[in-house]
Design a protein around this motif. Structure first.
Motif, PDB file in Angstrom:
ATOM      1  N   PHE A  38      -1.405  11.822   6.221  1.00  0.00           N
ATOM      2  CA  PHE A  38      -0.406  11.097   6.297  1.00  0.00           C
ATOM      3  C   PHE A  38      -0.007  10.289   7.840  1.00  0.00           C
ATOM      4  CE2 PHE A  38       4.350  10.344   7.024  1.00  0.00           C
ATOM      5  CZ  PHE A  38       4.500   9.402   6.020  1.00  0.00           C
ATOM      6  N   TYR A  39      -0.412  11.415   8.835  1.00  0.00           N
ATOM      7  CA  TYR A  39      -0.443  11.238   9.953  1.00  0.00           C
ATOM      8  C   TYR A  39      -1.327   9.857  10.305  1.00  0.00           C
ATOM      9  CZ  TYR A  39      -0.967  11.137  15.253  1.00  0.00           C
ATOM     10  OH  TYR A  39      -1.188  10.810  16.471  1.00  0.00           O
ATOM     11  N   ILE A  40      -2.840   9.827   9.938  1.00  0.00           N
ATOM     12  CA  ILE A  40      -3.814   8.710  10.024  1.00  0.00           C
ATOM     13  C   ILE A  40      -3.328   7.759   9.492  1.00  0.00           C
ATOM     14  CG2 ILE A  40      -6.071   8.331   9.481  1.00  0.00           C
ATOM     15  CD1 ILE A  40      -6.691  11.219   9.597  1.00  0.00           C
ATOM     16  N   TYR A  41      -2.614   7.647   8.393  1.00  0.00           N
ATOM     17  CA  TYR A  41      -2.340   6.606   7.516  1.00  0.00           C
ATOM     18  C   TYR A  41      -1.202   5.899   8.251  1.00  0.00           C
ATOM     19  CZ  TYR A  41      -0.283   3.404   3.856  1.00  0.00           C
ATOM     20  OH  TYR A  41       0.163   2.290   3.402  1.00  0.00           O
ATOM     21  N   LYS A  42      -0.434   6.496   8.860  1.00  0.00           N
ATOM     22  CA  LYS A  42       0.678   5.809   9.587  1.00  0.00           C
ATOM     23  C   LYS A  42       0.412   5.518  10.840  1.00  0.00           C
ATOM     24  CE  LYS A  42       4.659   6.041   7.603  1.00  0.00           C
ATOM     25  NZ  LYS A  42       5.266   4.704   7.032  1.00  0.00           N
ATOM     26  N   ASN A  43      -0.473   6.086  11.657  1.00  0.00           N
ATOM     27  CA  ASN A  43      -0.628   5.682  12.957  1.00  0.00           C
ATOM     28  C   ASN A  43      -1.898   4.919  13.250  1.00  0.00           C
ATOM     29  OD1 ASN A  43       1.931   6.646  14.197  1.00  0.00           O
ATOM     30  ND2 ASN A  43       1.062   8.679  13.968  1.00  0.00           N
ATOM     31  N   GLY A  44      -3.025   5.363  12.245  1.00  0.00           N
ATOM     32  CA  GLY A  44      -4.315   4.843  12.633  1.00  0.00           C
ATOM     33  C   GLY A  44      -4.777   3.789  11.553  1.00  0.00           C
ATOM     34  N   ARG A  45      -4.069   3.435  10.588  1.00  0.00           N
ATOM     35  CA  ARG A  45      -4.307   2.373   9.507  1.00  0.00           C
ATOM     36  C   ARG A  45      -4.744   0.993  10.322  1.00  0.00           C
ATOM     37  NH1 ARG A  45      -1.886  -1.363   6.281  1.00  0.00           N
ATOM     38  NH2 ARG A  45      -2.797  -1.415   4.431  1.00  0.00           N
ATOM     39  N   THR A  46      -3.788   0.661  11.228  1.00  0.00           N
ATOM     40  CA  THR A  46      -4.077  -0.736  11.955  1.00  0.00           C
ATOM     41  C   THR A  46      -5.120  -0.748  12.555  1.00  0.00           C
ATOM     42  OG1 THR A  46      -2.387   0.133  13.765  1.00  0.00           O
ATOM     43  CG2 THR A  46      -1.508  -1.160  11.865  1.00  0.00           C
ATOM     44  N   VAL A  47      -5.806   0.446  13.107  1.00  0.00           N
ATOM     45  CA  VAL A  47      -6.868   0.139  14.092  1.00  0.00           C
ATOM     46  C   VAL A  47      -8.203   0.420  13.176  1.00  0.00           C
ATOM     47  CG1 VAL A  47      -8.218   1.828  15.698  1.00  0.00           C
ATOM     48  CG2 VAL A  47      -5.762   1.520  15.962  1.00  0.00           C
ATOM     49  N   LEU A  48      -8.123   1.225  12.114  1.00  0.00           N
ATOM     50  CA  LEU A  48      -9.202   1.630  11.237  1.00  0.00           C
ATOM     51  C   LEU A  48      -9.381   0.381  10.357  1.00  0.00           C
ATOM     52  CD1 LEU A  48      -8.806   5.337  10.423  1.00  0.00           C
ATOM     53  CD2 LEU A  48     -10.585   4.127  11.799  1.00  0.00           C
TER      54      LEU A  48
END
Length: 86
Positions: A38-48
Motif C-alpha cells: 500500500f505504501y509503494i502504491y500510494k507514494n511510488g506509483r507516480t515514479v514507477l
C-alpha cells in the motif's frame, strides 16, 4: 541510485517478502507485506509507472475526442446522408 531505482528495489523486496510469507504461512508477515504494498502504491506509483500513466492519459483523450465526434454525428444524423445540392 536514482529515485526510480529506489522504488524498484523496494518493490522487489516487497515481492520477495510476499513469496516468503506464502512459503512460511506467517500471518504477521502477510499484514506487513500488505502495508508495504500500500505504501509503494500510494507514494511510488507516480515514479514507477510515469510512462504508463502518460500513455493511458493520451489514449483516454483520443477516445474522448472520438466519442464526442460520434455523438455529434449521431445527433445530426449525417453519417450516411448526402447533403443536398442547391
Amino acid at each position: 541510485m536514482t529515485l526510480k531505482g529506489k522504488w524498484l528495489l523496494l518493490f522487489f523486496i516487497d515481492n520477495l517478502l510476499f513469496f516468503t510469507a506464502l512459503a512460511i504461512d506467517s500471518l504477521p508477515m502477510y499484514f506487513f507485506v500488505i502495508a508495504l504494498s500500500f505504501y509503494i502504491y500510494k507514494n511510488g506509483r507516480t515514479v514507477l509507472f510515469k510512462e504508463y500513466d502518460e500513455r493511458k492519459k493520451r489514449k483516454l483523450a483520443e477516445y474522448q475526442l472520438i466519442q464526442e465526434a460520434a455523438k455529434k454525428t449521431i445527433r445530426t444524423g449525417r453519417l450516411f446522408k448526402k447533403e443536398k445540392e442547391l
